[in-house]
Scaffold this active site. Structure first.
Site, mmCIF file in Angstrom:
data_model
loop_
_atom_site.group_PDB
_atom_site.id
_atom_site.type_symbol
_atom_site.label_atom_id
_atom_site.label_comp_id
_atom_site.label_asym_id
_atom_site.label_seq_id
_atom_site.Cartn_x
_atom_site.Cartn_y
_atom_site.Cartn_z
ATOM 1 N N PHE A 123 0.861 -1.178 0.000
ATOM 2 C CA PHE A 123 0.000 0.000 0.000
ATOM 3 C C PHE A 123 0.909 1.245 0.000
ATOM 4 O O PHE A 123 1.876 1.294 0.763
ATOM 5 C CB PHE A 123 -0.883 -0.031 1.253
ATOM 6 C CG PHE A 123 -1.983 0.984 1.262
ATOM 7 C CD1 PHE A 123 -3.212 0.707 0.680
ATOM 8 C CD2 PHE A 123 -1.787 2.222 1.851
ATOM 9 C CE1 PHE A 123 -4.237 1.650 0.698
ATOM 10 C CE2 PHE A 123 -2.803 3.164 1.868
ATOM 11 C CZ PHE A 123 -4.035 2.876 1.291
ATOM 12 N N ASP A 195 1.594 -4.830 8.880
ATOM 13 C CA ASP A 195 0.446 -3.962 8.663
ATOM 14 C C ASP A 195 -0.781 -4.877 8.520
ATOM 15 O O ASP A 195 -0.841 -5.714 7.615
ATOM 16 C CB ASP A 195 0.674 -3.124 7.395
ATOM 17 C CG ASP A 195 -0.465 -2.143 7.113
ATOM 18 O OD1 ASP A 195 -1.594 -2.388 7.581
ATOM 19 O OD2 ASP A 195 -0.220 -1.145 6.408
ATOM 20 N N TYR A 220 -11.365 1.169 10.509
ATOM 21 C CA TYR A 220 -12.538 1.568 9.714
ATOM 22 C C TYR A 220 -12.863 0.576 8.613
ATOM 23 O O TYR A 220 -13.851 0.735 7.917
ATOM 24 C CB TYR A 220 -12.356 2.978 9.127
ATOM 25 C CG TYR A 220 -11.052 3.184 8.386
ATOM 26 C CD1 TYR A 220 -10.870 2.721 7.091
ATOM 27 C CD2 TYR A 220 -9.988 3.836 9.003
ATOM 28 C CE1 TYR A 220 -9.674 2.900 6.425
ATOM 29 C CE2 TYR A 220 -8.788 4.022 8.347
ATOM 30 C CZ TYR A 220 -8.632 3.548 7.053
ATOM 31 O OH TYR A 220 -7.433 3.721 6.410
ATOM 32 N N LYS A 221 -12.024 -0.446 8.423
ATOM 33 C CA LYS A 221 -12.294 -1.453 7.396
ATOM 34 C C LYS A 221 -13.145 -2.564 8.025
ATOM 35 O O LYS A 221 -14.298 -2.350 8.344
ATOM 36 C CB LYS A 221 -10.988 -1.940 6.790
ATOM 37 C CG LYS A 221 -10.305 -0.836 5.958
ATOM 38 C CD LYS A 221 -8.923 -1.177 5.464
ATOM 39 C CE LYS A 221 -8.360 -0.012 4.646
ATOM 40 N NZ LYS A 221 -6.924 -0.093 4.412
ATOM 41 N N ARG A 369 -12.376 -4.640 -7.164
ATOM 42 C CA ARG A 369 -12.086 -5.319 -5.908
ATOM 43 C C ARG A 369 -13.388 -5.600 -5.164
ATOM 44 O O ARG A 369 -14.228 -4.722 -5.000
ATOM 45 C CB ARG A 369 -11.177 -4.420 -5.082
ATOM 46 C CG ARG A 369 -10.425 -5.122 -3.987
ATOM 47 C CD ARG A 369 -9.419 -4.183 -3.358
ATOM 48 N NE ARG A 369 -10.072 -3.039 -2.717
ATOM 49 C CZ ARG A 369 -9.524 -2.328 -1.741
ATOM 50 N NH1 ARG A 369 -8.323 -2.629 -1.295
ATOM 51 N NH2 ARG A 369 -10.160 -1.311 -1.213
HETATM 52 C C1 LIG Z 1 -6.115 1.116 4.253
HETATM 53 C C2 LIG Z 1 -4.663 0.941 4.427
HETATM 54 C C3 LIG Z 1 -3.882 1.912 5.068
HETATM 55 C C4 LIG Z 1 -4.489 3.203 5.508
HETATM 56 O O1 LIG Z 1 -3.629 4.022 6.223
HETATM 57 P P1 LIG Z 1 -4.198 5.256 7.053
HETATM 58 O O2 LIG Z 1 -3.001 6.017 7.445
HETATM 59 O O3 LIG Z 1 -4.949 4.699 8.225
HETATM 60 O O4 LIG Z 1 -5.106 6.031 6.142
HETATM 61 C C5 LIG Z 1 -2.547 1.616 5.294
HETATM 62 N N1 LIG Z 1 -2.001 0.452 4.883
HETATM 63 C C6 LIG Z 1 -2.727 -0.478 4.222
HETATM 64 C C7 LIG Z 1 -2.089 -1.755 3.809
HETATM 65 C C8 LIG Z 1 -4.069 -0.253 3.965
HETATM 66 O O5 LIG Z 1 -4.774 -1.152 3.296
#
Ligand SMILES: *Cc1c(COP(=O)(O)O)cnc(C)c1O
Length: 410
Positions: A123, A195, A220-221, A369
């Site tokens: 990500f 992560d 939030y997911k 997705r």
């Molecule tokens: C959704 C997601 C994030 C989001 O990061 P935020 O700083 O909380 O916005 C980070 N890493 C991964 C792998 C994600 O899927």
């Protein structure tokens, strides 16, 4: 397939959780991997925290409603879902900020090493935070190294300080082997940060058992904490003495209300707090997490795998499998709780699908997705979603100009 779906729903031991969520009429929500829907308990708490706690009790609420304990309390509610014993998880900030804290602290624990390795398909924020840190500390203290997901273990050597991996790839859904990779990395003296953005609430995670060093994740997911809900951070007990994060704010102080002039970090995971917690968001999160106290995460995993397989089978039956080739690993146990499909017009298909009442999402450059959140999705809804997909593809409805207008958030 309708009959198969009906039977699977009848056997579904998680079906009763659906009533704990507010889901809009006529919507099939296959995007819980981006933003989980609103739990009934969270909605009630939002009203209570604003009208009663803030509105009436004002500042006394820090004690009266234990606002001050929310970061730890939320952390302890998440801990069992990620295989962490008490005292190692706390809620604060976002994944991005927590990554900065964790990576900074982890690098300091590795004198003589400077490489921070992650996957090129990670990500973006995970890569960006390493870049930012490298710029701040200098390449002689922090050097970003990118590797392919396929060759992580082969590329590990004793020059690497920290390995940062996302357990479930956000695009492909590929699930990495936390146990094996952590073990291989440790044998070379590497600290591992996981992560868990697409793991927490989607599958059983075993941070303690697999001896992870650090972890971060969002709420939030799959945890349904609400848009922008605070993230979490895990620091293994064995590192808590030595680990030091750089955003040394008053809330992470050993004694914040003595207002002393010198910084002394709180013992344990609490030093990861920096500033005042987002009380409203965290109260809502705390209520959202209450749903999980009765959930068996193994059942969640079983249903999620069954749903992924069922979705793929529906696409085969509807002869959509060649139109929308699946780019996720083919074995269910090698995936998280989502599937990705490639199509030149993936964005437009997603928009047309949304108009037909099915919410999924698009990931650049060409991925559709689909996420499966077992607490509120039924197999019959999955079948219905596939039928709608078939219809819009057959009619080529997605080619209509309005579905191509790319919005800011995809
Ligand atoms: C959704 C997601 C994030 C989001 O990061 P935020 O700083 O909380 O916005 C980070 N890493 C991964 C792998 C994600 O899927």
């Amino acid at each position: 397939m309708q009959a198969v779906a009906k039977k699977l729903d009848e056997q579904d031991c998680l079906a009763s959780f659906r009533e704990q969520f507010c889901l809009p009429e006529g919507v099939i929500y296959l995007d819980g991997n981006s933003l989980g829907p609103l739990p009934v308990a969270a909605k009630q708490r939002a009203v209570e925290v604003v009208t009663q706690q803030w509105g009436q009790d004002l500042i006394t609420s820090w004690n009266k409603h234990a606002w001050i304990d929310l970061p730890q309390q939320c952390g302890e509610q998440i801990a069992p879902l990620i295989g962490a014993a008490p005292g190692q998880v706390i809620c604060c900030d976002s994944i991005s900020v927590n990554l900065f804290k964790v990576l900074s602290g982890a690098i300091r624990m590795q004198p003589g090493r400077r490489k921070v390795m992650t996957t090129s398909d990670n990500f973006p924020t995970d890569i960006y935070t390493i870049e930012g840190l490298s710029e701040q500390l200098g390449e002689d203290r922090c050097e970003l190294v990118l590797v392919d997901e396929e060759s992580i273990e082969a590329m590990l050597d004793e020059s690497i300080a920290v390995l940062l991996l996302t357990q479930v790839n956000f695009r492909s859904g590929r699930l990495l082997d936390m146990k094996e990779i952590t073990r291989t990395a440790h044998a070379k003296g590497i600290l591992v940060v996981w992560d868990l953005a697409h793991s927490a609430g989607a599958l059983p995670v075993h941070l303690d058992a697999h001896e992870a060093d650090f972890a971060v994740g969002c709420t939030y997911k799959y945890l349904n904490g609400g848009p922008g809900a605070p993230a979490f951070i895990y620091v293994a007990k064995r590192h808590q003495q030595q680990f030091k994060q750089p955003v040394s704010g008053w809330m992470g102080h050993a004694s914040p209300f003595t207002f002393g002039s010198a910084y002394a970090p709180a013992a344990g995971v609490k030093q990861n707090l920096s500033g005042t917690p987002a009380v409203i968001a965290m109260s809502v999160l705390e209520a959202a997490l209450s749903v999980w106290k009765d959930v068996d995460i193994l059942q969640v995993r079983q249903k999620s795998m069954a749903m992924g397989e069922f979705f793929l089978e529906c696409l085969r039956v509807l002869e959509l499998d060649s139109v929308l080739p699946c780019v996720s690993p083919s074995a269910a146990k090698e995936r998280g709780s989502q599937l990705a499909f490639r199509h030149e017009h993936a964005y437009a298909i997603c928009q047309a699908w949304i108009e037909a009442g099915v919410v999924a999402d698009f990931r650049a450059p060409d991925r559709l997705r689909v996420g499966f959140a077992p607490l509120y999705i039924s197999f019959q809804a999955v079948w219905e979603a596939c039928e709608k997909l078939k219809c819009l593809i057959e009619e080529q409805r997605y080619l209509e100009a309005r579905f191509r207008l790319q919005q800011t958030v995809t």
